[in-house]
Write a protein that holds these residues in place. Structure first.
Motif, PDB file in Angstrom:
ATOM      1  N   ILE A 178      13.332 -31.935  20.194  1.00  0.00           N
ATOM      2  CA  ILE A 178      13.954 -32.435  20.146  1.00  0.00           C
ATOM      3  C   ILE A 178      15.171 -33.488  20.141  1.00  0.00           C
ATOM      4  N   LYS A 179      15.215 -34.593  19.425  1.00  0.00           N
ATOM      5  CA  LYS A 179      15.183 -36.163  19.347  1.00  0.00           C
ATOM      6  C   LYS A 179      16.889 -36.127  19.060  1.00  0.00           C
ATOM      7  N   ILE A 180      17.587 -37.146  20.232  1.00  0.00           N
ATOM      8  CA  ILE A 180      19.251 -36.978  20.289  1.00  0.00           C
ATOM      9  C   ILE A 180      19.278 -38.119  19.721  1.00  0.00           C
ATOM     10  N   LYS A 181      19.660 -38.511  18.238  1.00  0.00           N
ATOM     11  CA  LYS A 181      19.282 -40.104  17.879  1.00  0.00           C
ATOM     12  C   LYS A 181      20.954 -41.181  17.502  1.00  0.00           C
TER      13      LYS A 181
ATOM     14  N   CYS B 163      21.723 -34.471  17.293  1.00  0.00           N
ATOM     15  CA  CYS B 163      20.959 -34.160  17.050  1.00  0.00           C
ATOM     16  C   CYS B 163      19.840 -33.476  15.643  1.00  0.00           C
ATOM     17  N   ASN B 164      18.456 -33.221  16.345  1.00  0.00           N
ATOM     18  CA  ASN B 164      18.196 -32.619  14.806  1.00  0.00           C
ATOM     19  C   ASN B 164      18.825 -31.281  14.808  1.00  0.00           C
TER      20      ASN B 164
ATOM     21  N   LYS C 263      22.590 -34.669  13.362  1.00  0.00           N
ATOM     22  CA  LYS C 263      22.730 -35.390  12.219  1.00  0.00           C
ATOM     23  C   LYS C 263      21.756 -35.327  10.756  1.00  0.00           C
TER      24      LYS C 263
END
Length: 436
Positions: A381-384, A400-401, A436
Protein backbone atom coordinates in the motif's frame (compact mmCIF):
# COMPACT_ATOMS: atom_id res chain seq x y z
CA UNK A 1 -28.07 24.19 13.42
CA UNK A 2 -29.05 20.66 14.41
CA UNK A 3 -31.93 19.09 12.55
CA UNK A 4 -34.20 16.56 14.25
CA UNK A 5 -36.52 14.13 12.47
CA UNK A 6 -39.05 12.32 14.67
CA UNK A 7 -40.53 9.05 13.41
CA UNK A 8 -44.09 8.49 14.67
CA UNK A 9 -46.78 5.92 13.97
CA UNK A 10 -48.71 3.09 15.51
CA UNK A 11 -47.00 -0.20 16.41
CA UNK A 12 -45.86 -2.67 13.76
CA UNK A 13 -45.90 -0.30 10.75
CA UNK A 14 -42.11 -0.59 10.32
CA UNK A 15 -40.79 2.44 12.23
CA UNK A 16 -37.78 0.54 13.59
CA UNK A 17 -36.89 -0.86 10.17
CA UNK A 18 -37.02 2.66 8.73
CA UNK A 19 -34.92 3.96 11.63
CA UNK A 20 -32.27 1.29 10.95
CA UNK A 21 -32.20 2.14 7.24
CA UNK A 22 -31.88 5.89 7.81
CA UNK A 23 -29.11 5.55 10.40
CA UNK A 24 -27.31 2.68 8.65
CA UNK A 25 -27.41 0.56 11.79
CA UNK A 26 -29.23 -2.39 13.32
CA UNK A 27 -29.77 -0.54 16.55
CA UNK A 28 -33.54 -1.01 16.64
CA UNK A 29 -34.94 -4.48 17.27
CA UNK A 30 -37.28 -5.53 14.47
CA UNK A 31 -40.01 -8.13 15.05
CA UNK A 32 -43.55 -8.83 13.85
CA UNK A 33 -44.78 -8.51 17.43
CA UNK A 34 -46.20 -5.03 18.07
CA UNK A 35 -44.54 -2.88 20.72
CA UNK A 36 -41.06 -4.42 20.63
CA UNK A 37 -39.37 -1.01 20.70
CA UNK A 38 -39.35 0.24 24.28
CA UNK A 39 -36.01 2.03 24.58
CA UNK A 40 -35.32 5.54 23.37
CA UNK A 41 -33.72 5.27 19.94
CA UNK A 42 -31.49 8.07 18.71
CA UNK A 43 -29.23 7.97 15.66
CA UNK A 44 -27.47 10.10 13.09
CA UNK A 45 -28.30 10.12 9.38
CA UNK A 46 -26.60 11.74 6.39
CA UNK A 47 -28.08 12.57 3.01
CA UNK A 48 -26.96 14.94 0.21
CA UNK A 49 -24.33 16.56 2.42
CA UNK A 50 -26.74 17.19 5.32
CA UNK A 51 -26.41 15.62 8.78
CA UNK A 52 -29.54 15.16 10.86
CA UNK A 53 -30.76 13.24 13.89
CA UNK A 54 -33.45 10.58 13.79
CA UNK A 55 -35.53 9.74 16.87
CA UNK A 56 -37.83 6.73 16.84
CA UNK A 57 -40.61 7.62 19.27
CA UNK A 58 -41.98 4.08 19.34
CA UNK A 59 -40.05 3.33 22.51
CA UNK A 60 -41.99 5.86 24.55
CA UNK A 61 -45.19 3.85 24.78
CA UNK A 62 -45.04 2.56 28.36
CA UNK A 63 -47.49 0.93 30.77
CA UNK A 64 -49.67 -0.17 27.90
CA UNK A 65 -51.62 -3.41 27.67
CA UNK A 66 -53.34 -3.15 24.33
CA UNK A 67 -53.13 -0.56 21.57
CA UNK A 68 -50.92 2.12 23.14
CA UNK A 69 -53.28 4.87 21.97
CA UNK A 70 -52.97 7.39 24.79
CA UNK A 71 -49.21 7.02 25.17
CA UNK A 72 -48.52 7.22 21.43
CA UNK A 73 -50.73 10.28 21.17
CA UNK A 74 -48.53 11.96 23.81
CA UNK A 75 -45.42 11.01 21.84
CA UNK A 76 -46.82 12.61 18.71
CA UNK A 77 -47.59 15.84 20.57
CA UNK A 78 -44.07 15.98 22.03
CA UNK A 79 -42.51 15.22 18.64
CA UNK A 80 -44.56 18.05 17.08
CA UNK A 81 -43.30 20.41 19.77
CA UNK A 82 -39.61 19.61 19.45
CA UNK A 83 -38.73 18.04 16.07
CA UNK A 84 -38.15 19.95 12.83
CA UNK A 85 -39.83 17.34 10.63
CA UNK A 86 -42.37 14.65 11.57
CA UNK A 87 -42.22 11.40 9.59
CA UNK A 88 -45.60 9.70 9.97
CA UNK A 89 -45.27 6.00 9.08
CA UNK A 90 -48.36 4.09 7.91
CA UNK A 91 -48.85 0.56 6.58
CA UNK A 92 -50.09 0.02 3.01
CA UNK A 93 -51.32 -3.49 3.92
CA UNK A 94 -53.76 -2.34 6.61
CA UNK A 95 -54.85 0.87 4.91
CA UNK A 96 -55.99 3.93 6.88
CA UNK A 97 -57.01 3.06 10.43
CA UNK A 98 -58.91 5.14 12.97
CA UNK A 99 -55.65 5.74 14.79
CA UNK A 100 -53.97 6.99 11.59
CA UNK A 101 -56.81 9.45 11.06
CA UNK A 102 -56.50 10.67 14.64
CA UNK A 103 -52.75 11.31 14.30
CA UNK A 104 -53.26 12.97 10.92
CA UNK A 105 -55.78 15.35 12.46
CA UNK A 106 -53.24 16.38 15.13
CA UNK A 107 -50.51 16.80 12.50
CA UNK A 108 -52.72 18.90 10.20
CA UNK A 109 -53.31 21.39 13.03
CA UNK A 110 -49.58 21.70 13.75
CA UNK A 111 -47.28 24.14 11.98
CA UNK A 112 -44.56 21.51 11.53
CA UNK A 113 -43.47 19.94 8.27
CA UNK A 114 -44.99 16.44 7.97
CA UNK A 115 -44.07 13.63 5.60
CA UNK A 116 -46.34 10.60 5.34
CA UNK A 117 -44.32 7.45 4.63
CA UNK A 118 -46.45 4.62 3.26
CA UNK A 119 -44.37 1.59 4.21
CA UNK A 120 -44.25 -1.98 2.88
CA UNK A 121 -44.76 -0.89 -0.75
CA UNK A 122 -42.74 -3.77 -2.17
CA UNK A 123 -44.34 -4.13 -5.61
CA UNK A 124 -46.24 -2.16 -8.27
CA UNK A 125 -49.67 -3.35 -7.10
CA UNK A 126 -49.06 -1.83 -3.67
CA UNK A 127 -47.76 1.35 -5.31
CA UNK A 128 -51.26 2.08 -6.61
CA UNK A 129 -52.76 1.44 -3.17
CA UNK A 130 -50.38 3.97 -1.59
CA UNK A 131 -52.24 6.84 -3.29
CA UNK A 132 -55.24 6.22 -0.97
CA UNK A 133 -53.23 7.77 1.88
CA UNK A 134 -53.64 11.25 0.37
CA UNK A 135 -57.06 11.00 2.05
CA UNK A 136 -55.27 11.81 5.32
CA UNK A 137 -55.13 15.42 4.12
CA UNK A 138 -51.34 15.73 4.30
CA UNK A 139 -49.45 17.00 1.30
CA UNK A 140 -46.22 14.97 1.26
CA UNK A 141 -46.89 11.24 0.75
CA UNK A 142 -44.06 8.88 -0.20
CA UNK A 143 -44.46 5.14 -0.86
CA UNK A 144 -41.38 3.25 0.32
CA UNK A 145 -40.17 -0.15 1.43
CA UNK A 146 -38.03 0.05 4.57
CA UNK A 147 -36.82 -3.51 4.03
CA UNK A 148 -35.44 -3.22 0.49
CA UNK A 149 -34.97 0.57 0.43
CA UNK A 150 -37.11 1.36 -2.62
CA UNK A 151 -38.45 4.92 -2.60
CA UNK A 152 -36.24 6.09 0.27
CA UNK A 153 -34.11 8.29 -2.01
CA UNK A 154 -37.02 10.53 -3.04
CA UNK A 155 -38.28 10.58 0.55
CA UNK A 156 -34.87 11.70 1.90
CA UNK A 157 -34.55 14.36 -0.81
CA UNK A 158 -37.78 15.85 0.52
CA UNK A 159 -36.59 15.62 4.15
CA UNK A 160 -33.44 17.61 3.35
CA UNK A 161 -35.44 20.14 1.30
CA UNK A 162 -37.85 20.81 4.18
CA UNK A 163 -35.24 21.48 6.88
CA UNK A 164 -35.52 25.06 8.17
CA UNK A 165 -32.99 27.52 6.81
CA UNK A 166 -31.13 29.78 9.25
CA UNK A 167 -31.73 33.54 9.17
CA UNK A 168 -28.93 36.13 8.82
CA UNK A 169 -29.27 36.95 12.52
CA UNK A 170 -28.88 33.28 13.43
CA UNK A 171 -25.82 33.03 11.16
CA UNK A 172 -24.21 35.97 13.00
CA UNK A 173 -24.88 34.30 16.34
CA UNK A 174 -23.30 31.10 15.06
CA UNK A 175 -19.95 32.89 15.07
CA UNK A 176 -20.18 33.08 18.87
CA UNK A 177 -18.97 29.82 20.48
CA UNK A 178 -21.59 27.65 22.14
CA UNK A 179 -20.41 25.76 25.22
CA UNK A 180 -22.94 23.17 26.37
CA UNK A 181 -22.81 21.64 29.85
CA UNK A 182 -24.02 18.04 29.79
CA UNK A 183 -24.02 15.15 32.24
CA UNK A 184 -26.12 12.95 34.46
CA UNK A 185 -28.88 14.53 36.57
CA UNK A 186 -27.73 16.25 39.76
CA UNK A 187 -24.07 16.42 38.72
CA UNK A 188 -24.06 20.18 39.38
CA UNK A 189 -24.60 21.58 35.88
CA UNK A 190 -26.95 24.40 36.91
CA UNK A 191 -24.77 25.25 39.92
CA UNK A 192 -21.71 25.78 37.77
CA UNK A 193 -23.67 27.97 35.33
CA UNK A 194 -24.77 30.12 38.28
CA UNK A 195 -21.15 30.26 39.47
CA UNK A 196 -19.99 31.42 36.03
CA UNK A 197 -22.52 34.22 35.64
CA UNK A 198 -22.49 35.21 39.32
CA UNK A 199 -26.24 35.05 39.87
CA UNK A 200 -28.93 32.47 40.63
CA UNK A 201 -30.14 32.27 37.04
CA UNK A 202 -30.99 28.55 37.10
CA UNK A 203 -33.01 26.68 39.72
CA UNK A 204 -30.80 24.35 41.79
CA UNK A 205 -32.19 21.59 44.03
CA UNK A 206 -30.88 18.19 45.20
CA UNK A 207 -33.71 16.60 43.18
CA UNK A 208 -32.61 14.96 39.92
CA UNK A 209 -34.24 16.44 36.85
CA UNK A 210 -34.88 19.97 38.16
CA UNK A 211 -33.73 21.45 34.83
CA UNK A 212 -36.31 20.52 32.19
CA UNK A 213 -35.13 22.78 29.38
CA UNK A 214 -31.89 23.81 27.68
CA UNK A 215 -31.12 27.27 29.01
CA UNK A 216 -28.95 29.61 26.89
CA UNK A 217 -26.94 32.29 28.73
CA UNK A 218 -24.75 34.86 26.93
CA UNK A 219 -21.43 35.26 28.80
CA UNK A 220 -19.46 38.38 27.92
CA UNK A 221 -16.89 39.06 30.65
CA UNK A 222 -13.11 39.07 31.14
CA UNK A 223 -12.44 39.00 27.41
CA UNK A 224 -14.70 35.98 26.78
CA UNK A 225 -17.83 36.00 24.63
CA UNK A 226 -19.83 32.78 24.27
CA UNK A 227 -23.17 31.13 24.90
CA UNK A 228 -23.30 28.87 27.95
CA UNK A 229 -26.00 26.21 27.72
CA UNK A 230 -27.32 24.28 30.72
CA UNK A 231 -29.14 21.10 29.67
CA UNK A 232 -31.44 18.62 31.32
CA UNK A 233 -29.56 15.64 32.76
CA UNK A 234 -29.31 12.61 30.50
CA UNK A 235 -30.19 9.57 32.57
CA UNK A 236 -30.41 5.87 31.78
CA UNK A 237 -33.10 4.85 29.33
CA UNK A 238 -34.76 2.58 31.88
CA UNK A 239 -35.25 5.56 34.21
CA UNK A 240 -36.98 7.77 31.64
CA UNK A 241 -40.74 7.37 32.12
CA UNK A 242 -42.26 10.84 32.16
CA UNK A 243 -43.23 12.46 28.87
CA UNK A 244 -41.70 15.67 30.20
CA UNK A 245 -38.40 13.87 30.59
CA UNK A 246 -38.51 12.56 27.02
CA UNK A 247 -39.00 16.18 25.98
CA UNK A 248 -35.99 17.20 28.10
CA UNK A 249 -33.80 14.50 26.56
CA UNK A 250 -34.70 15.69 23.06
CA UNK A 251 -33.77 19.23 24.11
CA UNK A 252 -30.44 18.04 25.55
CA UNK A 253 -29.63 16.14 22.36
CA UNK A 254 -30.46 19.21 20.28
CA UNK A 255 -28.25 21.35 22.55
CA UNK A 256 -25.33 18.94 21.99
CA UNK A 257 -25.86 19.10 18.23
CA UNK A 258 -25.95 22.90 18.23
CA UNK A 259 -22.87 23.26 20.43
CA UNK A 260 -19.24 23.77 19.50
CA UNK A 261 -17.74 22.39 22.72
CA UNK A 262 -19.44 20.16 25.30
CA UNK A 263 -18.41 20.33 28.93
CA UNK A 264 -19.15 16.85 30.28
CA UNK A 265 -19.73 17.12 34.02
CA UNK A 266 -18.92 14.09 36.18
CA UNK A 267 -19.90 13.86 39.84
CA UNK A 268 -16.66 13.17 41.75
CA UNK A 269 -18.59 11.61 44.65
CA UNK A 270 -20.05 8.95 42.35
CA UNK A 271 -17.10 8.47 40.03
CA UNK A 272 -17.13 7.45 36.39
CA UNK A 273 -20.25 5.50 35.44
CA UNK A 274 -21.60 3.84 32.33
CA UNK A 275 -24.01 6.70 31.66
CA UNK A 276 -21.08 9.16 31.57
CA UNK A 277 -19.47 6.99 28.89
CA UNK A 278 -22.68 6.99 26.85
CA UNK A 279 -22.91 10.79 26.98
CA UNK A 280 -19.21 10.99 26.01
CA UNK A 281 -19.85 8.76 22.98
CA UNK A 282 -22.92 10.84 22.08
CA UNK A 283 -20.66 13.93 21.97
CA UNK A 284 -18.14 11.98 19.89
CA UNK A 285 -20.87 10.83 17.53
CA UNK A 286 -21.77 14.45 16.89
CA UNK A 287 -18.06 15.37 16.42
CA UNK A 288 -18.10 18.09 19.07
CA UNK A 289 -15.20 19.40 21.12
CA UNK A 290 -15.07 18.04 24.67
CA UNK A 291 -13.80 19.13 28.07
CA UNK A 292 -14.41 16.83 31.06
CA UNK A 293 -15.26 18.61 34.32
CA UNK A 294 -15.01 16.59 37.54
CA UNK A 295 -17.35 18.53 39.85
CA UNK A 296 -17.69 18.38 43.68
CA UNK A 297 -13.94 17.88 43.97
CA UNK A 298 -14.03 19.69 47.30
CA UNK A 299 -15.99 16.76 48.79
CA UNK A 300 -13.31 14.17 48.01
CA UNK A 301 -10.65 13.10 50.50
CA UNK A 302 -7.40 13.48 48.61
CA UNK A 303 -3.76 12.49 48.79
CA UNK A 304 -0.91 13.19 46.35
CA UNK A 305 -2.05 10.48 43.92
CA UNK A 306 -5.84 10.97 43.93
CA UNK A 307 -5.98 13.36 40.98
CA UNK A 308 -3.73 11.23 38.78
CA UNK A 309 -5.65 8.04 39.62
CA UNK A 310 -9.02 9.66 38.90
CA UNK A 311 -7.74 11.08 35.61
CA UNK A 312 -6.27 7.72 34.57
CA UNK A 313 -9.60 5.99 35.26
CA UNK A 314 -11.47 8.51 33.11
CA UNK A 315 -9.07 8.22 30.18
CA UNK A 316 -9.05 4.43 30.38
CA UNK A 317 -12.85 4.26 30.28
CA UNK A 318 -12.97 6.59 27.24
CA UNK A 319 -10.19 4.82 25.28
CA UNK A 320 -9.11 4.83 22.50
CA UNK A 321 -9.92 8.58 22.40
CA UNK A 322 -7.90 10.00 25.29
CA UNK A 323 -6.68 13.40 24.06
CA UNK A 324 -9.06 15.69 25.94
CA UNK A 325 -8.63 18.06 28.92
CA UNK A 326 -9.86 17.07 32.40
CA UNK A 327 -10.48 19.84 34.95
CA UNK A 328 -11.22 19.15 38.63
CA UNK A 329 -13.71 21.78 39.76
CA UNK A 330 -16.19 22.74 42.45
CA UNK A 331 -19.24 24.83 41.61
CA UNK A 332 -19.72 25.50 45.33
CA UNK A 333 -16.26 26.96 46.00
CA UNK A 334 -15.79 28.16 42.37
CA UNK A 335 -12.53 26.20 42.24
CA UNK A 336 -11.02 26.23 38.70
CA UNK A 337 -14.32 27.21 37.03
CA UNK A 338 -12.59 29.93 34.97
CA UNK A 339 -9.90 27.47 33.92
CA UNK A 340 -12.61 25.21 32.50
CA UNK A 341 -13.87 28.08 30.33
CA UNK A 342 -10.34 28.84 29.16
CA UNK A 343 -9.90 25.16 28.21
CA UNK A 344 -13.24 25.18 26.36
CA UNK A 345 -12.06 28.23 24.41
CA UNK A 346 -8.78 26.45 23.55
CA UNK A 347 -10.70 23.38 22.35
CA UNK A 348 -12.92 25.64 20.23
CA UNK A 349 -9.81 27.12 18.58
CA UNK A 350 -8.37 23.61 18.06
CA UNK A 351 -11.60 22.57 16.33
CA UNK A 352 -11.18 25.41 13.82
CA UNK A 353 -7.48 24.67 13.20
CA UNK A 354 -6.56 24.36 9.51
CA UNK A 355 -3.26 22.94 8.28
CA UNK A 356 -2.06 23.72 4.78
CA UNK A 357 -1.66 20.82 2.38
CA UNK A 358 2.03 21.54 1.77
CA UNK A 359 2.89 21.50 5.49
CA UNK A 360 0.84 18.32 6.00
CA UNK A 361 2.65 16.46 3.22
CA UNK A 362 6.09 17.71 4.26
CA UNK A 363 5.48 16.49 7.83
CA UNK A 364 3.37 13.32 7.51
CA UNK A 365 4.64 11.64 4.30
CA UNK A 366 8.20 11.05 5.66
CA UNK A 367 6.68 9.40 8.73
CA UNK A 368 4.53 7.18 6.51
CA UNK A 369 7.60 6.18 4.47
CA UNK A 370 9.35 5.23 7.70
CA UNK A 371 6.34 3.24 8.97
CA UNK A 372 4.27 2.25 5.90
CA UNK A 373 0.96 0.36 6.12
CA UNK A 374 1.49 -3.39 6.41
CA UNK A 375 1.17 -5.31 3.15
CA UNK A 376 -2.07 -7.27 2.75
CA UNK A 377 -2.49 -10.34 0.52
CA UNK A 378 0.95 -9.68 -0.95
CA UNK A 379 -0.02 -6.17 -2.07
CA UNK A 380 1.92 -3.12 -0.96
CA UNK A 381 0.00 0.00 0.00
CA UNK A 382 1.40 3.36 -1.03
CA UNK A 383 0.01 6.57 0.51
CA UNK A 384 0.84 9.37 -1.93
CA UNK A 385 -0.90 12.48 -0.68
CA UNK A 386 -2.73 13.95 2.31
CA UNK A 387 -4.95 17.01 2.69
CA UNK A 388 -7.35 18.48 5.27
CA UNK A 389 -10.94 18.59 4.06
CA UNK A 390 -13.12 21.74 4.50
CA UNK A 391 -15.39 20.21 7.15
CA UNK A 392 -16.69 21.64 10.49
CA UNK A 393 -14.52 19.18 12.46
CA UNK A 394 -10.92 18.26 11.49
CA UNK A 395 -10.97 15.62 8.75
CA UNK A 396 -7.86 14.44 6.92
CA UNK A 397 -8.02 12.57 3.59
CA UNK A 398 -5.18 10.20 2.73
CA UNK A 399 -4.99 9.23 -0.94
CA UNK A 400 -3.51 5.82 -1.72
CA UNK A 401 -3.57 2.98 -4.23
CA UNK A 402 -5.44 0.41 -2.08
CA UNK A 403 -7.48 2.22 0.61
CA UNK A 404 -9.64 -0.86 1.28
CA UNK A 405 -6.66 -2.71 2.79
CA UNK A 406 -5.76 -0.12 5.43
CA UNK A 407 -7.09 -1.30 8.78
CA UNK A 408 -8.26 0.62 11.85
CA UNK A 409 -4.97 0.31 13.85
CA UNK A 410 -3.04 2.08 11.08
CA UNK A 411 -5.70 4.81 10.87
CA UNK A 412 -5.21 5.38 14.61
CA UNK A 413 -1.45 5.53 13.97
CA UNK A 414 -2.00 8.30 11.41
CA UNK A 415 -4.30 10.17 13.80
CA UNK A 416 -1.74 9.93 16.60
CA UNK A 417 1.02 11.32 14.37
CA UNK A 418 -1.18 14.30 13.48
CA UNK A 419 -1.95 14.90 17.17
CA UNK A 420 1.78 14.70 18.05
CA UNK A 421 2.62 17.55 15.70
CA UNK A 422 -0.45 19.82 16.00
CA UNK A 423 -2.66 20.66 18.95
CA UNK A 424 -6.05 18.98 18.51
CA UNK A 425 -6.68 18.38 22.22
CA UNK A 426 -10.37 17.92 22.95
CA UNK A 427 -11.27 17.52 19.28
CA UNK A 428 -12.15 14.34 17.43
CA UNK A 429 -10.08 13.80 14.28
CA UNK A 430 -11.43 11.85 11.34
CA UNK A 431 -9.08 9.97 9.03
CA UNK A 432 -10.59 9.01 5.67
CA UNK A 433 -8.91 7.00 2.92
CA UNK A 434 -9.46 7.76 -0.73
CA UNK A 435 -8.43 6.05 -3.95
CA UNK A 436 -5.71 7.95 -5.83
Amino acid sequence: MGNIVAVVGRPNVGKSTLFNRLTGTRQAIVDELAGVTRDRLYGKAFWNGVDFSVIDTGGYATNSDDIFEEEIRKQVLIAIEEADIIVFVVDVLTGITDYDEGVAEILRRSNKEVIVVVNKVDNNDRLAEASYFYALGLENVFPISSINGSGTGDFLDKVVELFPKGTDEEEDLLNIPRFTIVGRPNAGKSSIVNAFIGEERNIVTPISGTTRDSIYTRYNKFGHDFFLVDTAGLRKKTKVHEDLEFYSVMRAIRAIENSDVCLLMIDATRGMEGQDQKIFHLIQQNKKGIVVLVNKWDLIEKDTHTTKQFEAEIRESMAPYTDFPIIFTSALTKQRIHKSIEKAQEVFENKKRKITTSVLNETILPLIEKYPPPATKGKFIKIKYVTQLPTPSPTFAFFCNLPQYIKEPYKRFLENKIRERWDFTGVQIQVVLRKK
